[in-house]
Motif scaffolding. Structure first.
Motif, PDB file in Angstrom:
ATOM      1  N   UNK A  48       0.857  -1.351  -0.093  1.00 32.35           N
ATOM      2  CA  UNK A  48       0.064   0.104   0.004  1.00 32.35           C
ATOM      3  C   UNK A  48       0.903   1.298  -0.170  1.00 32.35           C
ATOM      4  N   UNK A  49       2.026   1.460   0.407  1.00 31.30           N
ATOM      5  CA  UNK A  49       2.811   2.789   0.524  1.00 31.30           C
ATOM      6  C   UNK A  49       2.927   3.228  -1.084  1.00 31.30           C
ATOM      7  N   UNK A  50       2.874   2.463  -1.805  1.00 34.23           N
ATOM      8  CA  UNK A  50       3.396   2.778  -3.271  1.00 34.23           C
ATOM      9  C   UNK A  50       1.835   3.820  -3.672  1.00 34.23           C
ATOM     10  N   UNK A  51       1.175   3.829  -2.928  1.00 38.12           N
ATOM     11  CA  UNK A  51      -0.207   4.696  -3.353  1.00 38.12           C
ATOM     12  C   UNK A  51       0.192   6.281  -3.029  1.00 38.12           C
ATOM     13  N   UNK A  52       1.177   6.493  -2.530  1.00 39.68           N
ATOM     14  CA  UNK A  52       1.558   7.967  -2.319  1.00 39.68           C
ATOM     15  C   UNK A  52       2.663   8.264  -3.312  1.00 39.68           C
ATOM     16  N   UNK A  53       2.789   9.510  -3.474  1.00 41.14           N
ATOM     17  CA  UNK A  53       3.832   9.861  -4.611  1.00 41.14           C
ATOM     18  C   UNK A  53       5.362   9.530  -4.209  1.00 41.14           C
ATOM     19  N   UNK A  54       5.432   9.738  -3.062  1.00 40.58           N
ATOM     20  CA  UNK A  54       6.792   9.268  -2.457  1.00 40.58           C
ATOM     21  C   UNK A  54       6.591   8.349  -1.241  1.00 40.58           C
ATOM     22  N   UNK A  55       7.471   7.306  -1.133  1.00 38.01           N
ATOM     23  CA  UNK A  55       7.382   6.355  -0.111  1.00 38.01           C
ATOM     24  C   UNK A  55       7.669   7.217   1.283  1.00 38.01           C
ATOM     25  N   UNK A  56       6.461   7.045   1.949  1.00 39.39           N
ATOM     26  CA  UNK A  56       6.466   7.722   3.547  1.00 39.39           C
ATOM     27  C   UNK A  56       5.688   6.639   4.278  1.00 39.39           C
ATOM     28  N   UNK A  57       6.464   5.806   5.045  1.00 39.85           N
ATOM     29  CA  UNK A  57       5.943   4.686   5.963  1.00 39.85           C
ATOM     30  C   UNK A  57       5.019   5.507   7.031  1.00 39.85           C
ATOM     31  N   UNK A  58       5.465   6.549   7.795  1.00 35.62           N
ATOM     32  CA  UNK A  58       5.011   7.226   8.648  1.00 35.62           C
ATOM     33  C   UNK A  58       3.370   7.621   8.234  1.00 35.62           C
ATOM     34  N   UNK A  59       3.293   8.080   6.989  1.00 32.13           N
ATOM     35  CA  UNK A  59       2.153   8.552   6.600  1.00 32.13           C
ATOM     36  C   UNK A  59       1.039   7.590   6.588  1.00 32.13           C
ATOM     37  N   UNK A  60       1.653   6.073   6.399  1.00 33.73           N
ATOM     38  CA  UNK A  60       0.847   5.121   6.167  1.00 33.73           C
ATOM     39  C   UNK A  60       0.623   4.247   7.382  1.00 33.73           C
ATOM     40  N   UNK A  62      -0.742   4.010  10.294  1.00 33.54           N
ATOM     41  CA  UNK A  62      -2.227   3.252  10.873  1.00 33.54           C
ATOM     42  C   UNK A  62      -2.614   2.183   9.962  1.00 33.54           C
ATOM     43  N   UNK A  63      -2.618   2.406   8.498  1.00 36.45           N
ATOM     44  CA  UNK A  63      -3.164   1.726   7.534  1.00 36.45           C
ATOM     45  C   UNK A  63      -2.277   0.299   7.343  1.00 36.45           C
ATOM     46  N   UNK A  64      -0.839   0.432   7.435  1.00 34.19           N
ATOM     47  CA  UNK A  64       0.042  -0.422   7.630  1.00 34.19           C
ATOM     48  C   UNK A  64      -0.317  -1.471   8.744  1.00 34.19           C
ATOM     49  N   UNK A  65      -0.608  -0.967   9.930  1.00 39.35           N
ATOM     50  CA  UNK A  65      -1.050  -1.839  11.000  1.00 39.35           C
ATOM     51  C   UNK A  65      -2.137  -2.702  10.757  1.00 39.35           C
ATOM     52  N   UNK A  66      -3.307  -2.084  10.406  1.00 39.32           N
ATOM     53  CA  UNK A  66      -4.447  -2.684   9.998  1.00 39.32           C
ATOM     54  C   UNK A  66      -4.179  -3.944   8.885  1.00 39.32           C
ATOM     55  N   UNK A  67      -3.222  -3.473   7.962  1.00 39.05           N
ATOM     56  CA  UNK A  67      -3.096  -4.449   6.828  1.00 39.05           C
ATOM     57  C   UNK A  67      -2.466  -5.678   7.368  1.00 39.05           C
ATOM     58  N   UNK A  68      -1.570  -5.231   8.372  1.00 39.19           N
ATOM     59  CA  UNK A  68      -0.808  -6.735   8.900  1.00 39.19           C
ATOM     60  C   UNK A  68      -1.780  -7.409   9.833  1.00 39.19           C
ATOM     61  N   UNK A  69      -2.903  -6.623  10.340  1.00 38.33           N
ATOM     62  CA  UNK A  69      -3.710  -7.520  11.048  1.00 38.33           C
ATOM     63  C   UNK A  69      -4.692  -8.030  10.214  1.00 38.33           C
ATOM     64  N   UNK A  70      -4.834  -7.622   8.976  1.00 38.89           N
ATOM     65  CA  UNK A  70      -5.890  -8.341   8.235  1.00 38.89           C
ATOM     66  C   UNK A  70      -5.129  -9.654   7.610  1.00 38.89           C
ATOM     67  N   UNK A  71      -3.741  -9.715   7.740  1.00 41.13           N
ATOM     68  CA  UNK A  71      -3.230 -11.167   7.218  1.00 41.13           C
ATOM     69  C   UNK A  71      -3.720 -12.251   8.112  1.00 41.13           C
ATOM     70  N   UNK A  72      -3.690 -12.084   9.388  1.00 36.77           N
ATOM     71  CA  UNK A  72      -4.270 -12.821  10.428  1.00 36.77           C
ATOM     72  C   UNK A  72      -5.615 -13.445  10.072  1.00 36.77           C
ATOM     73  N   UNK A  73      -6.542 -12.403   9.753  1.00 35.16           N
ATOM     74  CA  UNK A  73      -8.093 -12.855   9.422  1.00 35.16           C
ATOM     75  C   UNK A  73      -7.979 -13.580   8.063  1.00 35.16           C
ATOM     76  N   UNK A  74      -7.027 -13.302   7.236  1.00 39.97           N
ATOM     77  CA  UNK A  74      -7.054 -14.187   5.812  1.00 39.97           C
ATOM     78  C   UNK A  74      -6.431 -15.532   6.274  1.00 39.97           C
ATOM     79  N   UNK A  75      -5.539 -15.664   7.050  1.00 36.88           N
ATOM     80  CA  UNK A  75      -4.825 -16.817   7.475  1.00 36.88           C
ATOM     81  C   UNK A  75      -5.966 -17.651   8.010  1.00 36.88           C
TER      82      UNK A  75
END
Length: 236
Positions: A48-60, A62-75
């Motif tokens: 998901x971080x590529x959805x910004x013009x520049x890579x900025x992990x801090x901007x994402x 919150x979303x990255x935390x949710x994204x990782x939690x979603x992995x557990x649901x998918x598993x």
């Protein structure tokens, strides 16, 4: 083909969270429930971080935390046994040394000792998928001490079929796995766990499109539903 995989240790190496569902979710569900396989999923990129013009992990963050939690649901939908998650930059795998990716895969192999690896088709339009394939093949050189005897690639909807029609690197499957509607439902449920990846029809990642894709491959081989793969190497 599935009988050949019975009781095997299978490692799935993917570039992003959700690729493990898109590529072989239904087949994985079937193998786990019917063929006594042991499975380990390696997710190399953050997503998901590529959805910004520049890579900025801090901007994402919150979303990255949710994204990782979603992995557990998918598993939990598929039932695969374990996972390892890394944070290579989304859609920027070409900005880092291939060797860095290879070292991660080699480390995961040493810990899990897989017999079989499933990974991306090398001709995908997505650069991260291409580099993941290259890293897997490089890390599994067919030498005497190599434990991985079989490498199989899968297609990734919205990454494989978008290759130019004139490009010679198209996905040409030679293995088709018949899956049940229950297997397919598990795949779709798992995919819907990814809040930032699910899409509405006619996007290739939508539930309806995933079912159509399974029907398409099923029709091509005379079954109701199927997933398609390409055997890269098998040493018996």
């Amino acid at each position: 083909m599935l009988e050949f995989l019975r009781n095997k240790r299978i490692m799935i190496v993917v570039a992003h969270p959700d690729d493990e569902l898109l590529g072989l979710g239904a087949t994985l569900h079937k193998l786990i429930n019917e063929y006594n396989v042991k499975t380990h999923v390696v997710i190399l990129g953050e997503g998901i971080t590529s959805r910004s013009p520049k890579r900025d992990v801090k901007t994402w963050e919150k979303e990255l935390k949710i994204h990782r939690e979603n992995i557990n649901k998918a598993q939990s939908s598929i039932g695969y046994h374990s996972s390892s998650i890394y944070d290579f930059p989304d859609n920027r795998f070409d900005s880092i040394a291939l060797l860095d990716i290879i070292k991660v895969i080699e480390s995961e192999k040493e810990k899990f000792l897989p017999d079989v690896i499933f990974t991306h088709h090398g001709g995908d339009v997505n650069i991260d998928h291409q580099r993941t394939f290259e890293a897997v093949v490089t890390s599994c050189r067919p030498m005497v001490e190599e434990n991985v005897k079989t490498i199989i690639t899968f297609e990734t909807p919205s990454g494989t079929e978008w290759r130019s029609p004139t490009d010679p690197r198209h996905f040409l499957p030679n293995i088709f796995v018949s899956v049940s509607e229950n297997d397919l439902d598990a795949k779709i449920k798992g995919m819907e766990s990814y809040e930032y990846e699910r899409r509405e029809y006619p996007h290739p990642r939508s539930p309806r499109a995933l079912k159509i894709q399974a029907e398409r491959w099923g029709v091509s081989v005379g079954v109701d539903f199927a997933e398609a793969f390409c055997l890269i190497r098998s040493i018996n």
